[in-house]
Design an enzyme around this catalytic site. Structure first.
Site, PDB file in Angstrom:
ATOM      1  CG  HIS A 467      -1.909  -1.086   1.270  1.00 27.76           C
ATOM      2  ND1 HIS A 467      -2.597  -1.419   2.432  1.00 27.76           N
ATOM      3  CD2 HIS A 467      -2.348  -1.950   0.319  1.00 27.76           C
ATOM      4  CE1 HIS A 467      -3.405  -2.439   2.177  1.00 27.76           C
ATOM      5  NE2 HIS A 467      -3.261  -2.782   0.905  1.00 27.76           N
ATOM      6  N   PRO A 468       1.865   1.407  -0.845  1.00 29.16           N
ATOM      7  CG  PRO A 468       3.128   1.362  -2.807  1.00 29.16           C
ATOM      8  CD  PRO A 468       2.284   0.489  -1.939  1.00 29.16           C
TER       9      PRO A 468
END
Length: 530
Positions: A467-468
């Protein structure tokens, strides 16, 4: 001679496909560029087989600098590199985050992004097959369904978590997030519902859309300080220029979008000057504010060989394949991460830990799974304090980024994972799972494992949840990269619309918010250029 379009969209991921659908449907001429190949791999579309795609040509696997606070490990962050982007590789979990997340965005200067503003957008994008109420819609493009298959170990987790004191929650996107249960997923009739399928495919054959796959964006073309097009290279090595009459929209994700900006001369002056890149706009926030969710596994050995191990080989694989292709049912319809939930380990009334549960002993990029049958209970922190960065190694567009996520730099992040591990160990020992699980393998079999040992496990095994976010954050202050209408500050005719614009990562999986961001960007664009 350069081709001209109304809009050039760089990145056919979760947001890019949404924007393209809306602009093309409105009659705009659009060029959509995607660095990877088409999504014509069957393992993308069969829900349970997505793990076979990670590590192939349809994914980027970004490698970080060694992380001092994570046992000096290099960390790996896989991202989508095909039509649909992350929505073609993820576990299909549909989570929006908490209302408070978006209210905090508004408080940080993101006017128009409070929960009351974004909830209608979530509802209109959604086609929920079970829930239709003030929180859910059922006539949008994005199919959201209950999972069709529930593994015994997934069922065991939900029952055990209730025994450990967590309430059952049939809707994590409703009035409250707290509790455990089974995730809803972006699937339809037993197949993955990526944004490539749900948004892009309906407009794919329109004459006002041009789609180019295996197109690597080199930079945004800038003239007199304004975006006028995109420079990209195709698989044959040829360089192309595409011009945009109205706007260029970057939707390449939190790791690639800042790279494109930096290569274009938009970013911190001190970083660009050292690489010989002419500075067009000194924006100190480009590539900063990196955030991600980390999780760490608690592993349990199954009493019987009932996990997913071995189900993809031999006669078992043939049987599952036949059941899937004939009836669209059975194990292959599973998203693997079937069950999970949210816990408030601090007693604040706001969940701070999310569980992703896998009915198998899971490994990681570069780390083989433990042998034998078992399960992985993965607590992750929802609101990380640590902040990292994305920079350029060189002015060459083909060079990998200099990626320092700064994972676990803040002790609060470590403490959150320690609390999550302790709760996971408690759930593993509750009666419903004790009937299925013989013993805990890691972090340790002892019931009274101390916090120091758990912290060592966290630092050695914590991994990304893919989930950057946050590297081109939205706001109105000097550190913001885009304004609340997603326009790049100080560079006209250029917008960003992906999870890089999040000022703070949401409390949950990021694909549904990426879709919402794409919808909002299309709204802003069409409102200005009817």
């Amino acid at each position: 001679m350069a081709e001209e379009f109304d809009y050039v969209v760089a990145g056919a991921g979760s947001s890019g496909c949404v924007i393209t659908n809306r602009l093309v449907a409105a009659g705009k001429r659009v060029l959509l560029l995607e660095a990877g190949p088409a999504d014509n791999d069957m393992f993308i579309h069969i829900p349970a087989t997505f793990v076979r795609v990670i590590g192939t040509e349809r994914s980027w696997v970004y490698e970080s600098e060694p992380q001092p606070q994570a046992a000096n490990r290099a960390m790996y962050v896989p991202q989508g590199r095909t039509l649909g982007g992350g929505s073609s590789l993820n576990a299909m979990v549909y989570i929006r985050g908490q209302a408070r997340d978006y209210d905090e965005w508004a408080e940080m200067g993101c006017d128009g992004w409070a929960w009351r503003d974004v909830l209608p957008v979530f509802r209109r994008s959604e086609a929920n097959t079970r829930l239709v109420d003030g929180y859910h819609g059922n006539d949008g493009p994005l199919s959201v369904t209950d999972i069709a298959y529930k593994h015994p170990l997934s069922r065991g987790f939900v029952a055990a978590a209730e025994q450990a004191g967590l309430p059952l929650n049939p809707d994590f996107n409703g009035e409250r997030q707290l509790g455990v249960g089974f995730y809803q997923t972006t699937t339809r009739r037993g197949r993955r519902g990526s944004t490539a399928v749900m948004y892009l495919r309906p407009v794919m054959n329109r004459p006002n859309l041009k789609l180019v796959t295996e197109a690597h964006v080199s930079r945004v073309l800038l003239e007199n300080g304004a975006a006028s097009g995109i420079v990209y290279r195709t698989a044959d090595g040829a360089e192309h220029v595409a011009r945009a009459r109205h706007e260029v929209i970057l939707t390449a994700g939190a790791l690639a979008t800042p790279k494109i900006l930096l290569l274009s001369g938009i970013g911190p002056q001190q970083d660009l000057a050292g690489l010989g890149i002419p500075v067009i706009r000194d924006l100190q926030g480009v590539g900063r504010n990196y955030q991600d969710h980390l999780e760490v596994s608690v592993y349990g050995r199954a009493r019987k060989p009932i996990s997913l191990l071995g189900n993809d080989t031999g006669l078992k694989a043939l049987r599952h394949g036949a059941q899937y292709y004939l009836f669209k049912s059975g194990l292959l319809t599973s998203n693997v991460v079937e069950s999970g939930g949210f816990a408030d380990t601090l007693g604040t009334g706001r969940p701070d830990i999310q569980f992703h549960v896998l009915p198998v002993l899971a490994g990681d990029v570069g780390r083989e799974p433990l042998e034998g049958h078992g399960m992985s209970i993965n607590p992750c922190f929802l609101r990380p304090k640590s902040r990292g960065s994305v920079r350029l190694r060189a002015a060459d567009p083909s060079a990998p980024i200099l990626f320092d996520p700064n994972y676990l730099a803040e002790q609060e992040d470590v403490d959150a994972l320690v609390r999550g591990v302790k709760l996971a160990r408690k759930i593993l020992r509750a009666p419903a799972l004790k009937a299925l699980i013989e013993k805990e393998l890691l972090p340790g079999e002892a019931d009274d494992l101390d916090d120091k040992a758990i912290e060592a496990h966290v630092r050695s095994y914590a991994k990304t949840v893919y989930h950057p976010a946050g590297t081109c954050r939205m706001g109105k202050d000097d550190g913001a990269v885009v304004d609340p209408t997603l326009k790049v500050r100080g560079v006209s005719r250029l917008r960003i619309a992906d999870v890089s614009v999040m000022p703070k990562i949401v409390s949950g999986n990021t694909n549904a918010p990426a879709v919402m961001i794409g919808e909002r960007c299309a709204d802003f664009v069409l409102a200005e250029n009817r």
